[in-house]
Design an enzyme around this catalytic site. Structure first.
Site, PDB file in Angstrom:
ATOM      1  N   HIS A   1      -0.702  -2.742  -1.034  1.00 36.68           N
ATOM      2  CA  HIS A   1       0.116  -1.964  -1.950  1.00 36.68           C
ATOM      3  C   HIS A   1       0.371  -2.752  -3.230  1.00 36.68           C
ATOM      4  O   HIS A   1      -0.051  -3.902  -3.355  1.00 36.68           O
ATOM      5  CB  HIS A   1       1.435  -1.556  -1.294  1.00 36.68           C
ATOM      6  CG  HIS A   1       2.225  -2.710  -0.743  1.00 36.68           C
ATOM      7  ND1 HIS A   1       2.099  -3.152   0.556  1.00 36.68           N
ATOM      8  CD2 HIS A   1       3.143  -3.535  -1.317  1.00 36.68           C
ATOM      9  CE1 HIS A   1       2.903  -4.169   0.768  1.00 36.68           C
ATOM     10  NE2 HIS A   1       3.550  -4.434  -0.365  1.00 36.68           N
TER      11      HIS A   1
ATOM     12  N   TYR B   1       4.820   0.287  -3.789  1.00 30.59           N
ATOM     13  CA  TYR B   1       4.236   1.609  -3.568  1.00 30.59           C
ATOM     14  C   TYR B   1       2.762   1.462  -3.230  1.00 30.59           C
ATOM     15  O   TYR B   1       2.092   0.536  -3.702  1.00 30.59           O
ATOM     16  CB  TYR B   1       4.366   2.486  -4.824  1.00 30.59           C
ATOM     17  CG  TYR B   1       5.789   2.839  -5.193  1.00 30.59           C
ATOM     18  CD1 TYR B   1       6.471   3.853  -4.535  1.00 30.59           C
ATOM     19  CD2 TYR B   1       6.443   2.151  -6.214  1.00 30.59           C
ATOM     20  CE1 TYR B   1       7.781   4.175  -4.881  1.00 30.59           C
ATOM     21  CE2 TYR B   1       7.748   2.466  -6.566  1.00 30.59           C
ATOM     22  CZ  TYR B   1       8.413   3.478  -5.892  1.00 30.59           C
ATOM     23  OH  TYR B   1       9.702   3.784  -6.231  1.00 30.59           O
ATOM     24  N   THR B   2       2.260   2.394  -2.436  1.00 37.13           N
ATOM     25  CA  THR B   2       0.833   2.436  -2.131  1.00 37.13           C
ATOM     26  C   THR B   2       0.191   3.550  -2.935  1.00 37.13           C
ATOM     27  O   THR B   2       0.576   4.723  -2.783  1.00 37.13           O
ATOM     28  CB  THR B   2       0.580   2.699  -0.640  1.00 37.13           C
ATOM     29  OG1 THR B   2       1.230   1.695   0.139  1.00 37.13           O
ATOM     30  CG2 THR B   2      -0.917   2.667  -0.337  1.00 37.13           C
TER      31      THR B   2
ATOM     32  N   CYS C   1       4.697   3.802   9.355  1.00 36.18           N
ATOM     33  CA  CYS C   1       5.327   3.687   8.040  1.00 36.18           C
ATOM     34  C   CYS C   1       6.309   4.837   7.855  1.00 36.18           C
ATOM     35  O   CYS C   1       5.973   6.000   8.105  1.00 36.18           O
ATOM     36  CB  CYS C   1       4.291   3.699   6.915  1.00 36.18           C
ATOM     37  SG  CYS C   1       4.979   3.245   5.303  1.00 36.18           S
TER      38      CYS C   1
END
Length: 288
Positions: free
Chosen positions: A84, A100-101, A254
């Site tokens: 990420h 954030y990915t 996640c």
């Protein structure tokens, strides 16, 4: 003729000396090259670099897809699958960063995309929500320890909650875009309500087009006509929709921390390796 040869020799010597000075530095030691963000991968692990917002698409009342421009149309972000980035923005005069990915991969050239849900108390998500096309954010990376490799396991199970789908989405699209990757992917995706299901259209297109991918939704507050799972992700749902524990199986988690903690306990009870507090890449159950 002799004078011109002498001048050529002198010029060549000066040019060679200049090149040597550039690469070795004035002290004769090799110097680190300047990292340019103009071609190829543009991320740097410690140096924040600015990227301009070029497009914003509202996906739900509190979620949007943000597209940021890379330096050239051929540039790639340079983010390994499963890692990420860290996004930094100014908040009340001080820098604030969140991880954030991207939902894009390096197959997407010239830009990268983030899907972000805005939270009232979220400093960075609120800043992104207020951004206008042409505004910039600062980004560095890669971050994280997990890195997906094709066919690293026979079957990959995923349990995602809310925006926790984004690292899963990145991995799924990478697998399905590679005909040589035969990994079977099974996803349990939990949300509060139906309108909270992010990236649903693309996920269902993939499920329809690829036999190796399937997804099961679970909602806390389902509509009357809902045919998916209801309530919380249970042992029964995990047993029905995820691959059974085996040496060639990995499960990725996640979502909100309480959910991830609960899922780790359920998986341990069902015979998967109990997840560590801080996951390592080789763990059978990996928590993003």
């Amino acid at each position: 003729m002799g004078d011109s040869n002498g001048l050529a020799f002198i010029f060549g010597a000066l040019l060679a000396a200049g090149i040597a000075y550039f690469f070795l530095g004035s002290n004769g030691k090799t110097s680190s090259p300047t990292i340019l963000a103009t071609t190829g991968p543009v991320l740097h692990p410690s140096e924040y670099r600015k990227f301009k917002l070029t497009k914003k698409v509202v996906l739900s009342p509190n979620t949007a897809r943000y597209r940021f421009e890379l330096p050239t149309p051929e540039s790639t972000l340079g983010l390994p699958i499963g890692r990420h980035i860290q996004v930094m923005v100014p908040v009340n005069g001080s820098p604030v960063a969140r991880s954030y990915t991207p939902t894009s991969t390096d197959n997407d050239r010239g830009y990268f995309e983030l899907v972000v849900k805005t939270y009232e108390s979220g400093a960075v998500s609120s800043y992104l929500h207020r951004m206008q096309v042409g505004d910039e954010v600062s980004v560095r990376g890669p971050r994280g320890t997990f890195q997906y490799k094709p066919n690293m396991v026979r079957a990959l199970g995923m349990v995602a909650g809310g925006t926790g789908i984004t690292p899963m989405y990145q991995i799924i699209q990478h697998i399905l875009a590679n005909p040589e990757d035969k990994t079977r992917v099974s996803v349990v995706f939990a949300n509060v309500s139906e309108e909270d299901i992010l990236l649903r259209e693309q996920l269902e297109l993939w499920a329809a087009d690829h036999d190796q991918f399937d997804i099961h939704y679970v909602l806390n507050n389902p509509p009357a006509e809902w045919t998916g799972g209801v309530g919380f992700v249970s042992k029964e749902i995990i047993q029905e929709y995820l691959p059974a524990p085996a040496d060639d199986v990995k499960v990725l988690l996640c979502g909100p921390p309480p959910m991830v903690k609960a899922m780790g306990a359920l998986l341990g009870d069902l015979g998967y390796e109990a997840p560590r507090v801080i996951s390592k890449p080789d763990d059978q159950v990996f928590k993003f």
